[in-house]
Motif scaffolding. Structure first.
Motif, PDB file in Angstrom:
ATOM      1  N   ALA A  21       0.836  -1.201   0.000  1.00 27.35           N
ATOM      2  CA  ALA A  21       0.000   0.000   0.000  1.00 27.35           C
ATOM      3  C   ALA A  21       0.870   1.250   0.000  1.00 27.35           C
ATOM      4  N   VAL A  22       1.900   1.266   0.844  1.00 26.69           N
ATOM      5  CA  VAL A  22       2.794   2.428   0.912  1.00 26.69           C
ATOM      6  C   VAL A  22       3.540   2.609  -0.406  1.00 26.69           C
ATOM      7  N   GLU A  23       3.913   1.507  -1.053  1.00 24.75           N
ATOM      8  CA  GLU A  23       4.567   1.604  -2.360  1.00 24.75           C
ATOM      9  C   GLU A  23       3.649   2.304  -3.365  1.00 24.75           C
ATOM     10  N   TYR A  24       2.376   2.039  -3.288  1.00 21.70           N
ATOM     11  CA  TYR A  24       1.389   2.524  -4.256  1.00 21.70           C
ATOM     12  C   TYR A  24       0.887   3.932  -3.957  1.00 21.70           C
ATOM     13  N   ILE A  25       0.688   4.247  -2.687  1.00 23.65           N
ATOM     14  CA  ILE A  25       0.091   5.526  -2.290  1.00 23.65           C
ATOM     15  C   ILE A  25       1.116   6.657  -2.441  1.00 23.65           C
ATOM     16  N   PRO A  26       0.734   7.747  -3.108  1.00 20.00           N
ATOM     17  CA  PRO A  26       1.661   8.893  -3.193  1.00 20.00           C
ATOM     18  C   PRO A  26       1.938   9.458  -1.804  1.00 20.00           C
ATOM     19  N   LEU A  27       3.170   9.873  -1.568  1.00 20.43           N
ATOM     20  CA  LEU A  27       3.559  10.403  -0.253  1.00 20.43           C
ATOM     21  C   LEU A  27       2.690  11.601   0.135  1.00 20.43           C
ATOM     22  N   GLU A  28       2.217  12.351  -0.839  1.00 20.29           N
ATOM     23  CA  GLU A  28       1.387  13.518  -0.569  1.00 20.29           C
ATOM     24  C   GLU A  28      -0.002  13.144  -0.041  1.00 20.29           C
ATOM     25  N   SER A  29      -0.307  11.839  -0.024  1.00 27.07           N
ATOM     26  CA  SER A  29      -1.593  11.360   0.504  1.00 27.07           C
ATOM     27  C   SER A  29      -1.440  10.586   1.805  1.00 27.07           C
ATOM     28  N   ILE A  30      -0.219  10.544   2.351  1.00 26.36           N
ATOM     29  CA  ILE A  30       0.053   9.741   3.546  1.00 26.36           C
ATOM     30  C   ILE A  30       0.140  10.622   4.794  1.00 26.36           C
ATOM     31  N   LEU A  31      -0.495  10.129   5.872  1.00 26.58           N
ATOM     32  CA  LEU A  31      -0.381  10.707   7.208  1.00 26.58           C
ATOM     33  C   LEU A  31       0.241   9.647   8.109  1.00 26.58           C
ATOM     34  N   LEU A  32       0.928  10.070   9.152  1.00 27.91           N
ATOM     35  CA  LEU A  32       1.509   9.138  10.111  1.00 27.91           C
ATOM     36  C   LEU A  32       0.642   9.086  11.356  1.00 27.91           C
ATOM     37  N   GLU A  33       0.560   7.908  11.967  1.00 25.80           N
ATOM     38  CA  GLU A  33      -0.173   7.775  13.225  1.00 25.80           C
ATOM     39  C   GLU A  33       0.509   6.737  14.108  1.00 25.80           C
ATOM     40  N   THR A  34       0.150   6.785  15.387  1.00 21.32           N
ATOM     41  CA  THR A  34       0.762   5.848  16.325  1.00 21.32           C
ATOM     42  C   THR A  34      -0.170   4.736  16.770  1.00 21.32           C
ATOM     43  N   ASP A  35      -1.480   4.845  16.530  1.00 21.41           N
ATOM     44  CA  ASP A  35      -2.452   3.849  16.990  1.00 21.41           C
ATOM     45  C   ASP A  35      -2.373   3.650  18.505  1.00 21.41           C
ATOM     46  N   ALA A  36      -1.805   4.613  19.229  1.00 22.30           N
ATOM     47  CA  ALA A  36      -1.640   4.465  20.673  1.00 22.30           C
ATOM     48  C   ALA A  36      -2.983   4.219  21.341  1.00 22.30           C
ATOM     49  N   PRO A  37      -3.062   3.317  22.272  1.00 23.10           N
ATOM     50  CA  PRO A  37      -1.961   2.600  22.923  1.00 23.10           C
ATOM     51  C   PRO A  37      -1.658   1.234  22.314  1.00 23.10           C
ATOM     52  N   TYR A  38      -2.210   0.917  21.134  1.00 23.65           N
ATOM     53  CA  TYR A  38      -2.048  -0.420  20.553  1.00 23.65           C
ATOM     54  C   TYR A  38      -1.160  -0.395  19.316  1.00 23.65           C
ATOM     55  N   LEU A  39      -0.776  -1.582  18.867  1.00 23.91           N
ATOM     56  CA  LEU A  39      -0.055  -1.790  17.612  1.00 23.91           C
ATOM     57  C   LEU A  39       1.255  -1.019  17.508  1.00 23.91           C
ATOM     58  N   ALA A  40       2.071  -1.135  18.513  1.00 21.98           N
ATOM     59  CA  ALA A  40       3.385  -0.488  18.512  1.00 21.98           C
ATOM     60  C   ALA A  40       4.244  -1.049  17.388  1.00 21.98           C
ATOM     61  N   PRO A  41       5.062  -0.194  16.770  1.00 23.18           N
ATOM     62  CA  PRO A  41       5.935  -0.654  15.695  1.00 23.18           C
ATOM     63  C   PRO A  41       7.061  -1.543  16.215  1.00 23.18           C
ATOM     64  N   THR A  42       7.609  -2.340  15.323  1.00 24.51           N
ATOM     65  CA  THR A  42       8.809  -3.105  15.624  1.00 24.51           C
ATOM     66  C   THR A  42       9.905  -2.086  15.933  1.00 24.51           C
ATOM     67  N   PRO A  43      10.700  -2.207  16.952  1.00 25.67           N
ATOM     68  CA  PRO A  43      10.967  -3.333  17.841  1.00 25.67           C
ATOM     69  C   PRO A  43      10.160  -3.325  19.138  1.00 25.67           C
ATOM     70  N   HIS A  44       9.119  -2.503  19.212  1.00 31.58           N
ATOM     71  CA  HIS A  44       8.318  -2.400  20.432  1.00 31.58           C
ATOM     72  C   HIS A  44       7.012  -3.185  20.341  1.00 31.58           C
ATOM     73  N   ARG A  45       6.890  -4.005  19.315  1.00 26.82           N
ATOM     74  CA  ARG A  45       5.662  -4.764  19.089  1.00 26.82           C
ATOM     75  C   ARG A  45       5.293  -5.559  20.341  1.00 26.82           C
ATOM     76  N   GLY A  46       4.002  -5.520  20.688  1.00 29.38           N
ATOM     77  CA  GLY A  46       3.519  -6.237  21.856  1.00 29.38           C
ATOM     78  C   GLY A  46       3.541  -5.411  23.132  1.00 29.38           C
ATOM     79  N   LYS A  47       4.159  -4.232  23.069  1.00 32.67           N
ATOM     80  CA  LYS A  47       4.199  -3.334  24.223  1.00 32.67           C
ATOM     81  C   LYS A  47       3.218  -2.191  23.990  1.00 32.67           C
ATOM     82  N   ARG A  48       3.022  -1.380  25.007  1.00 36.80           N
ATOM     83  CA  ARG A  48       2.155  -0.207  24.885  1.00 36.80           C
ATOM     84  C   ARG A  48       2.769   0.768  23.878  1.00 36.80           C
ATOM     85  N   ASN A  49       1.966   1.220  22.933  1.00 34.86           N
ATOM     86  CA  ASN A  49       2.451   2.148  21.915  1.00 34.86           C
ATOM     87  C   ASN A  49       2.540   3.561  22.470  1.00 34.86           C
ATOM     88  N   SER A  50       3.347   4.359  21.827  1.00 36.11           N
ATOM     89  CA  SER A  50       3.578   5.741  22.253  1.00 36.11           C
ATOM     90  C   SER A  50       3.851   6.602  21.027  1.00 36.11           C
TER      91      SER A  50
END
Length: 86
Positions: A21-50
């Motif tokens: 999806a990221v390969e396909y979507i133009p950067l000008e259409s992308i927003l970043l989010e943290t999904d806090a408190p869930y779905l922490a990125p690697t290497p924090h996967r499984g922990k509380r997100n921040s």
């Protein structure tokens, strides 16, 4: 225009669909989010997100797009400002 929010799951090694999806979507259409408190990125996967981990999402998007993390951060910040009228 349409915006897509990308969170920590894009960093998961088993999430090829998010990478595609990221390969396909133009950067000008992308927003970043943290999904806090869930779905922490690697290497924090499984922990509380921040929001402190948002740079890991930007770094992964940069890797996928073949650009610098700073470029991802700058463009997605501008995207959020436009979306929220800031």
């Amino acid at each position: 225009g349409l915006s897509f929010s990308i969170g920590g799951t894009v960093t998961f090694s088993n999430n090829r669909r998010a990478v595609e999806a990221v390969e396909y979507i133009p950067l000008e259409s992308i927003l970043l989010e943290t999904d806090a408190p869930y779905l922490a990125p690697t290497p924090h996967r499984g922990k509380r997100n921040s929001s402190l981990y948002i740079h890991l999402v930007a770094e992964k998007i940069a890797e996928i797009k073949g650009i610098s993390p700073e470029e991802v951060e700058n463009i997605t910040t501008e995207n959020a400002k436009k979306l929220f009228g800031i």
